[in-house]
Enzyme design. Structure first.
Site, PDB file in Angstrom:
ATOM      1  N   HIS A 384       0.817  -1.214   0.000  1.00 40.68           N
ATOM      2  CA  HIS A 384       0.000   0.000   0.000  1.00 40.68           C
ATOM      3  C   HIS A 384       0.853   1.268   0.000  1.00 40.68           C
ATOM      4  O   HIS A 384       0.343   2.370  -0.255  1.00 40.68           O
ATOM      5  CB  HIS A 384      -0.921  -0.002   1.227  1.00 40.68           C
ATOM      6  CG  HIS A 384      -2.265   0.593   0.975  1.00 40.68           C
ATOM      7  ND1 HIS A 384      -2.448   1.749   0.257  1.00 40.68           N
ATOM      8  CD2 HIS A 384      -3.512   0.191   1.337  1.00 40.68           C
ATOM      9  CE1 HIS A 384      -3.736   2.037   0.200  1.00 40.68           C
ATOM     10  NE2 HIS A 384      -4.413   1.100   0.840  1.00 40.68           N
ATOM     11  N   ASP A 388      -2.563   2.548  -4.159  1.00 41.83           N
ATOM     12  CA  ASP A 388      -3.761   2.421  -3.345  1.00 41.83           C
ATOM     13  C   ASP A 388      -4.655   1.287  -3.859  1.00 41.83           C
ATOM     14  O   ASP A 388      -4.347   0.642  -4.869  1.00 41.83           O
ATOM     15  CB  ASP A 388      -4.532   3.735  -3.332  1.00 41.83           C
ATOM     16  CG  ASP A 388      -3.723   4.867  -2.714  1.00 41.83           C
ATOM     17  OD1 ASP A 388      -2.957   4.581  -1.767  1.00 41.83           O
ATOM     18  OD2 ASP A 388      -3.846   6.013  -3.186  1.00 41.83           O
TER      19      ASP A 388
END
Length: 411
Positions: A384, A388
């Site tokens: 992450h 995203d």
């Protein structure tokens, strides 16, 4: 004359090898070419064969101990032949002054000390003494030259327990429920298992990992696979598998979603120009990941052949360390074990890894009708820090598109 058996060098980058297990003991007869031990480096394990016929005269490296390549691990020769080499592990502290140190003498026995802070002791005995918190300088050695053996440490532990046993108290009327004795076997963590443990722990600790799941209808893909099977077999002597199509879909998708084909290093995102595809292979000793280099330059047939070749050599222990380095994205397939969704762990420093589950036939609505369709579960773990959820989902959707429209992978 005795023959030396040395630790082999399993790849250019190998710095240390470990003896996993000895198939022979001292005094056993061996034939030329007979496996006498299994040794491993970080991710490779092979059998060491006897270079000549004879008897195992001495084993110099015990199981679980790592040594550099070229180190003698045992001697093979004629029974009764004299071997001068002796394993001696020295535990020493630095001497501050460059002065001669007197050696204590004893008329009744040979002391184990050569000078303060230095003791002759076998590696196994040393570990046992450290675990029991014993002062090895107070243990009398019964081995050659006063060397402390495993039996000496066991005896010292026994004596220590007897000395520490307090006097028996007067009997009292207290009923204590007996606790069950749990027996266990301790297995040293070394070789492949040690590397996997360290890398998986560091991967979870040093990245922000998130996993998302998706189901893919591969009914048309399986149909295409069956329709082309005879042609592919006769022309290329190969068989295309669902895994081959998945690998091709991943490579094409990585070319469209460059962030997934990247690495997070030193606070920067490194976008790779080529796709070096890691294909996880499960072995008895652990998981290895051979790398298909420049997979983006391979056709479906070439990619399939490379995957099968790497997997076969990995299972035979014939793949080198260099062939398992430098992957930019990894695929891990547990479908053969009946697993649906799972959470694969990133092969650091990669940004993504795709977990592949088992194909199941289930009823699916197609408009107003119910049809039998083949459904493939996919699990994508991504870092992450690099991207995203939305772009990661976009990558997974592209993989799904290729698999549900398999003809696009052949054009």
């Amino acid at each position: 004359m005795a023959v030396e058996v040395v630790m082999p060098k399993l790849g250019m980058a190998m710095k240390e090898g470990t003896v996993s297990i000895w198939n022979k003991e001292v005094g056993d007869s061996v034939g030329k070419g007979e496996p006498i031990a299994s040794v491993n480096s970080e991710k490779i394990e092979i059998d060491v064969e006897s270079p000549s016929e004879g008897t195992v005269l001495k084993i110099t490296v015990p199981e679980g101990e790592g040594v550099p390549p070229g180190t003698v691990i045992c001697y093979i020769g004629t029974p009764g032949e004299d071997i001068d080499a002796t394993i001696v592990e020295e535990i020493s502290e630095p001497v501050k002054e460059n002065k001669a140190i007197p050696i204590p003498q004893s008329e009744s026995s040979v002391t184990t000390k050569t000078f303060p802070g230095r003791v002759k002791i076998s590696p196994v005995a040393k570990k046992m003494a450290e675990a029991a918190k014993l002062d090895i300088e107070k243990i009398s050695g019964t081995g050659p030259g006063g060397r402390i053996t495993k039996e000496d440490v066991q005896e010292a532990i026994k004596n220590s327990r007897e000395l520490d046993t307090p006097p028996r108290p007067e009997p009292v009327n207290i009923v204590v429920q007996a606790q069950p004795i749990i027996e266990s076997k301790q297995i040293p963590v070394s070789g492949i298992r040690k590397v996997i443990a360290e890398r998986m722990y560091n991967s979870l600790r040093n990245s922000a990992q998130l996993t998302m799941n998706m189901k893919v209808d591969v009914t048309d893909l399986i149909t295409l696979q069956k329709q082309t099977a005879e042609t592919v077999q006769s022309r290329y002597q190969n068989k295309l598998t669902v895994t081959d199509f998945i690998a091709r879909a991943v490579v094409l998708s990585l070319q469209e979603h460059g962030q997934m084909n990247s690495a997070y290093l030193d606070g920067k995102i490194h976008l790779h120009k080529s796709v070096h595809l890691g294909m996880a292979v499960a072995l008895e000793k652990g998981l290895v990941v051979p790398v298909i280099r420049d997979a983006d330059k391979c056709s479906l047939i070439e990619l399939s052949g490379n995957i099968k070749d790497c997997a076969a050599r990995a299972r035979q222990g014939q793949i080198s360390n260099e062939e398992m380095l430098g992957s930019t994205f990894t695929i891990s397939n547990l479908g053969a074990y009946g697993i649906d969704h799972f959470t694969p762990i990133l092969n650091s420093p990669e940004t993504g890894i795709l977990g592949v589950g088992a194909v199941n036939d289930i009823p699916v609505y197609k408009g107003e009708k119910i049809e039998r369709r083949s459904i493939l579960p996919l699990s994508l773990t991504f870092d992450h820090r690099v991207l995203d959820g939305a772009p990661a989902a976009g990558f997974l959707q592209t993989v799904k598109k290729y698999l549900e429209e398999p003809i696009t992978m052949l054009i």
